[in-house]
Design a protein around this motif. Sequence first.
Motif, PDB file in Angstrom:
ATOM      1  N   LEU A 116      -2.820  -2.007  10.640  1.00 29.29           N
ATOM      2  CA  LEU A 116      -3.439  -3.439  10.092  1.00 29.29           C
ATOM      3  C   LEU A 116      -2.270  -3.720   9.111  1.00 29.29           C
ATOM      4  CD1 LEU A 116      -5.803  -0.457   7.916  1.00 29.29           C
ATOM      5  CD2 LEU A 116      -6.254  -2.626   9.244  1.00 29.29           C
ATOM      6  N   ALA A 117      -1.378  -2.936   9.001  1.00 27.79           N
ATOM      7  CA  ALA A 117      -0.403  -3.062   8.614  1.00 27.79           C
ATOM      8  C   ALA A 117       1.320  -4.907   8.798  1.00 27.79           C
ATOM      9  CB  ALA A 117       1.026  -2.365   7.334  1.00 27.79           C
ATOM     10  N   MET A 126      -3.066   2.633  10.567  1.00 31.05           N
ATOM     11  CA  MET A 126      -2.622   1.751   8.973  1.00 31.05           C
ATOM     12  C   MET A 126      -1.566   0.197   9.818  1.00 31.05           C
ATOM     13  SD  MET A 126      -2.791   1.691   5.783  1.00 31.05           S
ATOM     14  CE  MET A 126      -2.799   2.184   5.032  1.00 31.05           C
ATOM     15  N   ASN A 184      -6.493  -6.885   4.865  1.00 31.23           N
ATOM     16  CA  ASN A 184      -6.034  -7.006   5.905  1.00 31.23           C
ATOM     17  C   ASN A 184      -7.348  -8.460   6.079  1.00 31.23           C
ATOM     18  OD1 ASN A 184      -7.753  -6.754   8.576  1.00 31.23           O
ATOM     19  ND2 ASN A 184      -5.388  -5.936   8.978  1.00 31.23           N
ATOM     20  N   PHE A 186       3.366  -1.073   4.238  1.00 29.04           N
ATOM     21  CA  PHE A 186       2.493   0.430   4.348  1.00 29.04           C
ATOM     22  C   PHE A 186       3.796   1.295   4.016  1.00 29.04           C
ATOM     23  CE2 PHE A 186       1.645   3.434   7.407  1.00 29.04           C
ATOM     24  CZ  PHE A 186       0.634   4.947   7.053  1.00 29.04           C
ATOM     25  N   PHE A 200       1.034  -6.605   3.966  1.00 24.55           N
ATOM     26  CA  PHE A 200       1.325  -5.878   3.446  1.00 24.55           C
ATOM     27  C   PHE A 200       2.173  -5.194   3.944  1.00 24.55           C
ATOM     28  CE2 PHE A 200      -2.618  -3.817   5.313  1.00 24.55           C
ATOM     29  CZ  PHE A 200      -1.878  -2.627   5.807  1.00 24.55           C
ATOM     30  N   VAL A 211       0.967  -1.465   0.056  1.00 22.32           N
ATOM     31  CA  VAL A 211       0.411   0.321   0.146  1.00 22.32           C
ATOM     32  C   VAL A 211       0.795   1.151   0.015  1.00 22.32           C
ATOM     33  CG1 VAL A 211      -1.851   1.112   0.963  1.00 22.32           C
ATOM     34  CG2 VAL A 211      -1.848  -1.183   1.209  1.00 22.32           C
ATOM     35  N   HIS A 225      -7.576  -0.491   0.658  1.00 23.45           N
ATOM     36  CA  HIS A 225      -6.864  -0.856  -0.086  1.00 23.45           C
ATOM     37  C   HIS A 225      -6.491  -2.388   1.176  1.00 23.45           C
ATOM     38  CE1 HIS A 225      -8.080   0.205  -4.243  1.00 23.45           C
ATOM     39  NE2 HIS A 225      -7.184   1.063  -3.941  1.00 23.45           N
ATOM     40  N   ALA A 226      -5.883  -1.482   2.189  1.00 19.01           N
ATOM     41  CA  ALA A 226      -5.174  -1.898   3.319  1.00 19.01           C
ATOM     42  C   ALA A 226      -6.747  -2.348   3.689  1.00 19.01           C
ATOM     43  CB  ALA A 226      -4.577  -0.445   3.967  1.00 19.01           C
ATOM     44  N   GLU A 227      -7.697  -2.264   4.060  1.00 17.66           N
ATOM     45  CA  GLU A 227      -8.768  -3.246   4.795  1.00 17.66           C
ATOM     46  C   GLU A 227      -9.039  -4.370   3.783  1.00 17.66           C
ATOM     47  OE1 GLU A 227     -10.069  -2.169   8.195  1.00 17.66           O
ATOM     48  OE2 GLU A 227      -9.765  -0.419   8.192  1.00 17.66           O
TER      49      GLU A 227
END
Length: 314
Positions: free
Chosen positions: A186-187, A183, A158, A166, A164, A142, A153-155
């Motif tokens: 999530l990453a 973020m 996840n 970040f 991913f 991301v 996109h991150a959500e």
Amino acid sequence: MTAPVLVCGSMAFDAIALFEGHFGDHILPERIRTLSVSFLVPTLRREFGGCAGNVAYNLKLLGGTPLPVASVGEDATGYLQRLKELGISTAHVKVVPGTLTAQCWITTDLDDNQITAFHPGAMGMSAQNDFGAHTGAVWGVVSPDAKEGMFVHAERMNKLGIPFIFDLGQAMPLFEGADIERMIRLAQVLTANDYEASVIEQRTGRQIADIAKTMQAVIVTRGGEGATLMADGQTIEVPPVQAAAVVDPTGCGDAHRAGLVYGLTQGWNWLDSCRLANVMGSIKIAARGAQNHQPTRGEIDGLLRASYGIGLPA
């Protein structure tokens, strides 16, 4: 074919200008509140760029399978054709009618300092670009994009269980401390250059080393000094790769991310993945523009072996 990597971020046209002087000689600190400066730029080029495009390009050089996820305007026909000719999928690149592709104007001085202006164009619609649940991706990136799009996109990744990286990068002005923290939760991996790392610390009120304790890894790039890797409770300084020439830093961070994520898709450890990332950054900086370097995979392998004693997978 290697496992696909979702590369979320901008695709843009870069207008790159060279100022044959030093910004510091023309910006007076005591007059910064009434700043009015103009730089003569005798050299100007228009290049393919944007973080998703740049990462995808470098990942393809390594033999990877990038899946760029980006939104572009009606003027992107040439860019899309170029990706197809390179063997890069455009299945997740959305053309937004009535818009222009993002445009970036970058002015670089003789100290490799940069002043950048960015028009988002179609990138502002990136949150509407759903890459779906059946991409086969094993890793994602991301990278800078519209803020809402980066979070969407991150959500999605996840929720799908796709780890991913970040990369805050040029999206830094859009992110407050709470946004960065969201973020990070999530990453799995955070990447930043040393300046961005300082801003992240200032905005979150946490040291990068403390952030690293809550993630699989944090990598801070330091230009010609290499990179700092924080993973598995250790901090490791990864020495740099001597560049053949220092020509243009545009896109070096994206080349670094491509090397990092390629190593991860091969099951490499963090250190070797960072070493490959350093190799890719050193190759990129020796060429003008973000996507004009054209090393063969064998040449990348040779530089990796000469620099760190490891090689690309057959």
